[in-house]
Design an enzyme around this catalytic site. Structure first.
Site, PDB file in Angstrom:
ATOM      1  N   HIS A  53       0.785  -1.147   0.177  1.00  0.00           N
ATOM      2  CA  HIS A  53      -0.010   0.203   0.065  1.00  0.00           C
ATOM      3  C   HIS A  53       0.765   1.272  -0.024  1.00  0.00           C
ATOM      4  O   HIS A  53       2.044   1.102   0.118  1.00  0.00           O
ATOM      5  CB  HIS A  53      -1.062  -0.133   1.306  1.00  0.00           C
ATOM      6  N   GLU A  55       1.412   3.729   2.273  1.00  0.00           N
ATOM      7  CA  GLU A  55       2.238   3.839   3.348  1.00  0.00           C
ATOM      8  C   GLU A  55       3.433   3.214   3.252  1.00  0.00           C
ATOM      9  O   GLU A  55       4.585   3.466   3.840  1.00  0.00           O
ATOM     10  CB  GLU A  55       1.294   3.637   4.556  1.00  0.00           C
ATOM     11  N   CYS A  81      -4.979   1.440   6.513  1.00  0.00           N
ATOM     12  CA  CYS A  81      -5.775   0.110   7.090  1.00  0.00           C
ATOM     13  C   CYS A  81      -5.332  -0.263   8.217  1.00  0.00           C
ATOM     14  O   CYS A  81      -4.196  -0.427   8.749  1.00  0.00           O
ATOM     15  CB  CYS A  81      -5.878  -0.793   5.659  1.00  0.00           C
ATOM     16  N   CYS A  90      -1.502  -1.733   7.637  1.00  0.00           N
ATOM     17  CA  CYS A  90      -0.365  -0.463   7.330  1.00  0.00           C
ATOM     18  C   CYS A  90      -0.380   0.297   8.818  1.00  0.00           C
ATOM     19  O   CYS A  90       0.693   0.633   9.009  1.00  0.00           O
ATOM     20  CB  CYS A  90      -1.285   0.534   6.393  1.00  0.00           C
ATOM     21  N   SER A 174     -15.927   6.651 -38.300  1.00  0.00           N
ATOM     22  CA  SER A 174     -15.741   7.384 -37.360  1.00  0.00           C
ATOM     23  C   SER A 174     -14.124   7.369 -37.158  1.00  0.00           C
ATOM     24  O   SER A 174     -13.663   8.241 -36.297  1.00  0.00           O
ATOM     25  CB  SER A 174     -16.376   6.928 -36.284  1.00  0.00           C
ATOM     26  N   ARG A 190      -8.074   5.792 -20.662  1.00  0.00           N
ATOM     27  CA  ARG A 190      -8.546   4.344 -20.561  1.00  0.00           C
ATOM     28  C   ARG A 190      -7.577   3.917 -19.399  1.00  0.00           C
ATOM     29  O   ARG A 190      -8.136   2.837 -18.678  1.00  0.00           O
ATOM     30  CB  ARG A 190      -8.152   3.507 -21.850  1.00  0.00           C
ATOM     31  N   THR A 202     -21.533  -1.454 -30.815  1.00  0.00           N
ATOM     32  CA  THR A 202     -20.235  -0.793 -31.038  1.00  0.00           C
ATOM     33  C   THR A 202     -19.283  -2.168 -31.329  1.00  0.00           C
ATOM     34  O   THR A 202     -18.438  -1.739 -32.380  1.00  0.00           O
ATOM     35  CB  THR A 202     -19.795  -0.104 -29.660  1.00  0.00           C
ATOM     36  N   VAL A 299     -26.055   2.892 -25.376  1.00  0.00           N
ATOM     37  CA  VAL A 299     -25.404   2.570 -24.096  1.00  0.00           C
ATOM     38  C   VAL A 299     -25.564   3.898 -23.118  1.00  0.00           C
ATOM     39  O   VAL A 299     -25.751   3.965 -22.027  1.00  0.00           O
ATOM     40  CB  VAL A 299     -24.246   1.916 -23.949  1.00  0.00           C
TER      41      VAL A 299
END
Length: 364
Positions: A53, A55, A81, A90, A174, A190, A202, A299
Site C-alpha cells: 500500500h 504507506e 488500513c 498499514c 468514425s 482508459r 459498438t 448505452v
C-alpha cells in the site's frame, strides 16, 4: 532546498494517487508522503493487488534513501488500513516505524476500517490530523467509496464528436474524428479506469480492441460488453487479449456462449437491453470501481437515464458532419427544463481538438 508544508505534501500525495488509478483494483488508489522538517524522506502510491500500500511504499523509499522514519510525519490521502488482507495492516507498520504524526485526507469508507485505523494510531500515541484536502481526497477514492457503501461504481462517459455533435458520418465512418494528440489522451483516460464498457452495437459496427496504448507501466482495463442476447462474435478482436466480460440477460441462449473467450455473467433484462444498474452492480461487486463507458449511443442514453453517470468527457474535433450519427440515442427531450445541466470542470486543448470534462448531477 525548499520546504514542504503538510498541505503541499497532501497535494503531492494526490498526484501520486492519481498516477496509480487503473492498476490498484479492488483496492483504492492512495498516495503517501513522509516528511521531516519540511523535507521529503520518501513517497509512494498503492501498488497492484497483493503488493505494498502507499504507506509502506513511502516507508520503503525513505529507508532505501538512508532515512530513519522515527519521529517523522506521514501524509496520506486515505485512512491507513487496520485489517489483515492480502497485505498486513498499514497501521501496524506505521506504529512500528515510530512515526509521530499522521495527516489523513479522508476516512476509509470501508466499514471494517472506517475510523478504526485512526483510533489504533491514536491509541499508540501518534498525533493524528484528519481532513486536509478532504474534498479532493474523497473524490480520488469515489469509485471505491461508492462500491463499498452502495454497491455501484464511479462511471465516466467518454465520447469523441464533431463540432455539430456527431460521432460518425451517416454511413458510420468514425476513424478518426480527433487527431493523434487527443487520441493519445483518450488512451491515458482508459489507463486510469478499471474497466472499459461498450454495447454490442459498438462491437458489431467497429470491432474495437479496447486496448490501452500508454507510455507508462502497462495497464489492461477489463473489457466489458453489454450484450443482452449474447451475440458477440467469437472472433471479435476484444476477445483476443486481456480479460473480457460479457454481461448478458438470463434469457440469452446458452448455446451462444460456446467458443467465447470471456466471462459471461447474466443479469436482469430491461426491455431489449441488459439492465444497466444490475450490470454496474456486478462490476462493483467484482472489484471494478471505475468504469469508462465508450458507447454506443444507446448505452450512453441508458446510463444517463438511469442516473448512473458521474462524469462526461467529450473530445470535440474541429470538423462538421452534417447528417451524421449523434452520440446519444433515444427519444428527444422536448422541454429545456427537463434537460440536465452539467457542470464544466475542465477545458484542455490537443492541437485542433478540445477536451471538455463535465460533472453530471446524480440523484444518488
Amino acid at each position: 532546498m525548499a520546504t514542504m508544508t503538510e498541505r503541499d505534501a497532501m497535494l503531492r500525495a494526490l498526484v501520486l494517487a492519481r498516477g496509480a488509478l487503473g492498476r490498484t483494483a479492488p483496492n483504492p488508489a492512495v498516495g503517501a508522503v513522509l516528511l521531516r522538517d519540511g523535507q521529503v524522506l520518501g513517497e509512494g502510491a498503492t501498488q497492484p493487488p497483493g503488493r505494498h500500500h502507499a504507506e509502506i511504499e513511502a516507508l520503503t523509499a525513505a529507508r532505501a534513501a538512508g532515512h530513519d522514519p522515527r519521529g517523522s510525519t506521514l501524509v496520506v490521502t486515505l485512512e491507513p488500513c487496520c485489517i489483515e488482507g492480502r497485505t498486513p495492516p498499514c497501521t501496524d507498520a506505521i506504529i512500528a516505524a515510530g512515526i509521530s504524526r499522521v495527516v489523513v485526507g479522508v476516512r476509509d469508507p470501508f466499514r471494517e476500517v472506517d475510523g478504526h485505523g485512526l483510533e489504533r494510531l491514536r491509541a499508540a500515541g501518534i498525533d493524528v490530523v484528519l481532513g486536509v484536502e478532504a474534498e479532493a481526497c474523497a473524490r480520488q477514492v469515489r469509485g471505491f467509496g461508492r462500491a463499498v457503501t452502495i454497491g455501484l461504481p464511479e462511471v465516466t462517459l467518454k465520447v469523441a464528436v464533431s463540432l455539430d455533435g456527431h460521432l460518425a458520418t451517416a454511413s458510420g465512418e468514425s476513424k478518426w474524428i480527433t487527431g493523434e494528440e487527443a487520441r493519445a489522451d483518450a488512451h491515458r483516460l482508459r489507463a486510469s479506469h478499471d474497466a472499459i464498457l461498450v454495447g454490442l452495437g459498438t462491437v458489431l459496427a467497429d470491432d474495437p480492441e479496447l486496448t490501452v496504448r500508454w507510455d507508462g507501466e502497462p495497464r489492461s482495463p477489463v473489457k466489458v460488453v453489454l450484450d443482452a442476447d449474447l451475440m458477440t462474435p467469437p472472433r471479435a478482436r476484444l476477445l483476443r487479449t486481456g480479460r473480457t466480460m460479457l454481461i448478458t440477460s438470463h434469457e440469452a441462449p446458452e448455446a451462444n456462449a460456446r467458443g467465447l473467450s470471456a466471462t459471461v455473467i447474466p443479469v436482469a433484462r430491461r426491455g431489449n437491453q441488459v439492465d444497466t444498474a444490475a450490470a454496474f452492480r456486478v462490476l462493483a461487486a467484482g472489484g471494478l470501481h471505475r468504469i469508462l463507458v465508450e458507447g454506443g449511443a444507446s448505452v450512453h442514453r441508458s446510463v444517463l437515464d438511469a442516473g448512473l453517470a458521474d462524469t462526461l468527457v467529450v473530445y470535440v474535433a474541429g470538423l462538421l458532419l452534417p447528417g451524421g450519427k449523434p452520440w446519444v440515442a433515444g427519444p428527444p427531450i422536448t422541454a429545456l427544463d427537463r434537460a440536465p445541466r452539467l457542470l464544466l470542470e475542465d477545458v484542455t486543448t490537443f492541437g485542433g481538438d478540445v477536451r471538455l470534462t463535465y460533472a453530471i448531477p446524480s440523484p444518488r
